[in-house]
Design an enzyme around this catalytic site. Structure first.
Site, PDB file in Angstrom:
ATOM      1  N   LYS A 108       0.812  -1.226   0.000  1.00  0.00           N
ATOM      2  CA  LYS A 108       0.000   0.000   0.000  1.00  0.00           C
ATOM      3  C   LYS A 108       0.840   1.269   0.000  1.00  0.00           C
ATOM      4  O   LYS A 108       0.420   2.299  -0.510  1.00  0.00           O
ATOM      5  CB  LYS A 108      -0.944  -0.020   1.202  1.00  0.00           C
ATOM      6  CG  LYS A 108      -2.003  -1.110   1.051  1.00  0.00           C
ATOM      7  CD  LYS A 108      -3.302  -0.714   1.701  1.00  0.00           C
ATOM      8  CE  LYS A 108      -4.417  -1.640   1.300  1.00  0.00           C
ATOM      9  NZ  LYS A 108      -4.246  -3.019   1.827  1.00  0.00           N
ATOM     10  N   GLU A 130      -9.535   7.006   3.575  1.00  0.00           N
ATOM     11  CA  GLU A 130     -10.387   6.078   4.296  1.00  0.00           C
ATOM     12  C   GLU A 130      -9.558   4.858   4.631  1.00  0.00           C
ATOM     13  O   GLU A 130      -8.559   4.586   3.977  1.00  0.00           O
ATOM     14  CB  GLU A 130     -11.567   5.657   3.421  1.00  0.00           C
ATOM     15  CG  GLU A 130     -11.249   4.543   2.413  1.00  0.00           C
ATOM     16  CD  GLU A 130     -10.208   4.900   1.350  1.00  0.00           C
ATOM     17  OE1 GLU A 130     -10.091   6.096   1.024  1.00  0.00           O
ATOM     18  OE2 GLU A 130      -9.507   3.979   0.870  1.00  0.00           O
ATOM     19  N   SER A 396       1.696  -9.858  -0.932  1.00  0.00           N
ATOM     20  CA  SER A 396       1.294  -8.445  -0.820  1.00  0.00           C
ATOM     21  C   SER A 396       1.643  -7.808   0.521  1.00  0.00           C
ATOM     22  O   SER A 396       1.840  -6.598   0.603  1.00  0.00           O
ATOM     23  CB  SER A 396      -0.204  -8.305  -1.086  1.00  0.00           C
ATOM     24  OG  SER A 396      -0.951  -9.129  -0.206  1.00  0.00           O
TER      25      SER A 396
HETATM   26  C1  LIG Z   1      -5.148  -4.047   1.575  1.00  0.00           C
HETATM   27  C2  LIG Z   1      -4.432  -5.309   1.296  1.00  0.00           C
HETATM   28  C3  LIG Z   1      -4.794  -6.170   0.246  1.00  0.00           C
HETATM   29  C4  LIG Z   1      -5.994  -5.943  -0.618  1.00  0.00           C
HETATM   30  O1  LIG Z   1      -5.998  -4.764  -1.345  1.00  0.00           O
HETATM   31  P1  LIG Z   1      -5.777  -4.707  -2.921  1.00  0.00           P
HETATM   32  O2  LIG Z   1      -6.099  -3.318  -3.270  1.00  0.00           O
HETATM   33  O3  LIG Z   1      -6.691  -5.711  -3.543  1.00  0.00           O
HETATM   34  O4  LIG Z   1      -4.364  -5.057  -3.155  1.00  0.00           O
HETATM   35  C5  LIG Z   1      -4.024  -7.301   0.015  1.00  0.00           C
HETATM   36  N1  LIG Z   1      -2.982  -7.598   0.793  1.00  0.00           N
HETATM   37  C6  LIG Z   1      -2.597  -6.813   1.828  1.00  0.00           C
HETATM   38  C7  LIG Z   1      -1.422  -7.213   2.646  1.00  0.00           C
HETATM   39  C8  LIG Z   1      -3.307  -5.651   2.112  1.00  0.00           C
HETATM   40  O5  LIG Z   1      -2.922  -4.875   3.143  1.00  0.00           O
END
Ligand SMILES: *Cc1c(COP(=O)(O)O)cnc(C)c1O
Length: 411
Positions: A108, A130, A396
């Site tokens: 993010k 948000e 992610s």
């Molecule tokens: C917020 C988040 C997601 C999901 O958000 P996307 O916009 O679909 O990427 C996925 N993995 C993690 C670790 C997150 O913090």
């Protein structure tokens, strides 16, 4: 004599236009999806943002400033890690793109620091955002502190209770966390409130949106800022193995980490792309957040995409063990990629994700975020059906934030 193009020719043309950047079109449309469904008062702000993207994103000055922040402060490039014990267990050659090692623990931050830099160029005085689980709020709070921008984050009061550590982190980083007591008192209501704030002074306030959703040009802006994931991963896996992967897998909430991985790989036709949605505890409406797999088209938060809604168009509650995937909408580029068949979207439930998380911890010494564990489980299933392949997985984020949830679940 003109011949009507076949469906597959139309799909091919749409894919070409995604690759060459002529989609979205001037109305922000990705085929039938996307667009800008907002109050009239916000149109000038969205047009300023679009102009700002044209004026700044591709200039050498902006690119250098962003590159330096990503390198020196975020810690990019994030590593590409080979995982030998998982590879052996799955009968595959498995590689992780390590967004879990980025500053603040997930992908993010790529978006937050990029948009905050752009907001500064646009001369705004404050940032609003948000957050649901708090990850986007923390990343934005950190980016605003770094750039000296005042920041307010809207958060549902239910989420404030569930995500206390992230609330404390945001406040410690100098951000005002504003409790939302209206609507469902979670992410959906928080987005509504952030937009309401932004409407009151769109000239001096910048709305820093956290996923590849929302009115045009946000889905494109977020995709551009997250594409660093796929660009780096593509170069790294070529360097490490001399070849591209057979498949790339990423989890899909709003869709930002997945589009960041997939977009730079769209032109590599040999790479199969698979997005994993959260199957929660079952297929009934309300028990999952698998928007592309189970949803229908509709408008939410300013864009036309797939949506979890009932027959009357009422947006439904969602469930997933991972708060970051728990959203009833999804970005419009994913809706198009599914429609034209370039990306397949699959569903993984809570239990299977947790099992993959445990396996990853024990075999590789990496604690994934619950969101990322969905991608892991989806990749594991694919590996069983397609033995001996090279698999790239978007890790992610890290799972430290999930310890309060994990403490209640089986080892
Ligand atoms: C917020 C988040 C997601 C999901 O958000 P996307 O916009 O679909 O990427 C996925 N993995 C993690 C670790 C997150 O913090």
């Amino acid at each position: 004599m003109s011949v009507k193009p076949t469906q597959s020719e139309q799909n091919e043309e749409l894919l070409q236009r995604l690759i060459d950047g002529s989609l979205p079109d001037e109305f922000g449309r990705y085929g039938m999806f996307g667009g800008r469904y907002v109050p009239e008062t916000l149109v000038p702000a969205l047009e300023r943002l679009e102009q700002g993207m044209r004026d700044h994103l591709d200039t050498p000055e902006f690119r250098e400033e962003l590159r330096a922040q990503l390198h020196d402060w975020v810690g990019r490039p994030t590593p590409l890690t080979h995982v030998p014990r998982i590879s052996e267990a799955w009968g595959a050659d498995v590689w992780f793109k390590r967004e879990d090692l980025a500053h603040t623990g997930a992908h993010k931050i790529n978006n937050s620091i990029g948009q905050a830099l752009l907001a500064k160029r646009l001369g705004v005085k404050r940032i609003v955002a948000e957050t649901g689980a708090g990850q986007h709020g923390v990343a934005t709070a950190a980016a605003c502190a770094r750039l000296g921008l005042p920041c307010r984050v809207y958060m549902g009061e239910i989420d404030i209770e569930r995500q206390a550590p992230n609330v404390d982190r945001m406040r410690r980083l100098g951000t005002e966390v504003f409790p939302v007591t209206t609507g469902d008192r979670t992410l959906r209501a928080a987005i509504d409130e952030a937009i309401r704030d932004w409407v009151t002074d769109p000239e001096h306030t910048y709305y820093l949106l956290g996923s590849a959703i929302g009115p045009h040009p946000y889905p494109t802006l977020v995709q551009r800022l997250q594409s660093v994931i796929g660009q780096e991963a593509r170069a790294q896996i070529l360097e490490a193995t001399g070849a591209l992967p057979d498949v790339a897998v990423a989890c899909v909430g709003g869709g930002s980490n997945a589009i960041g991985m997939f977009h730079p790989l769209l032109a590599d036709r040999s790479i199969q792309l698979i997005g994993i949605e959260a199957g929660g505890r079952g297929d009934a409406l309300g028990d999952h957040s698998a928007t592309l797999s189970h949803g229908t088209p509709g408008v939410l938060h300013g864009n036309y995409s797939m949506l979890l809604q009932d027959a009357d168009g009422q947006v439904q509650e969602t469930h997933s063990v991972s708060a970051g995937l728990d959203y009833p909408g999804v970005g419009p580029e994913h809706a198009l990629l599914k429609q034209i068949g370039r990306v397949q979207y699959k569903v993984i439930g809570d239990d299977e994700a947790l099992d993959a998380l445990n396996e990853c911890c024990r075999l590789e010494g990496i604690l994934p975020a619950l969101e990322s564990a969905h991608a892991l489980a989806g990749a594991r299933r694919w590996a069983r059906e397609n033995p001996g392949k090279r698999i790239l997985i978007g890790m992610s984020g890290r799972g430290d934030k999930d310890m309060p949830t994990l403490r209640t679940l089986p080892l």
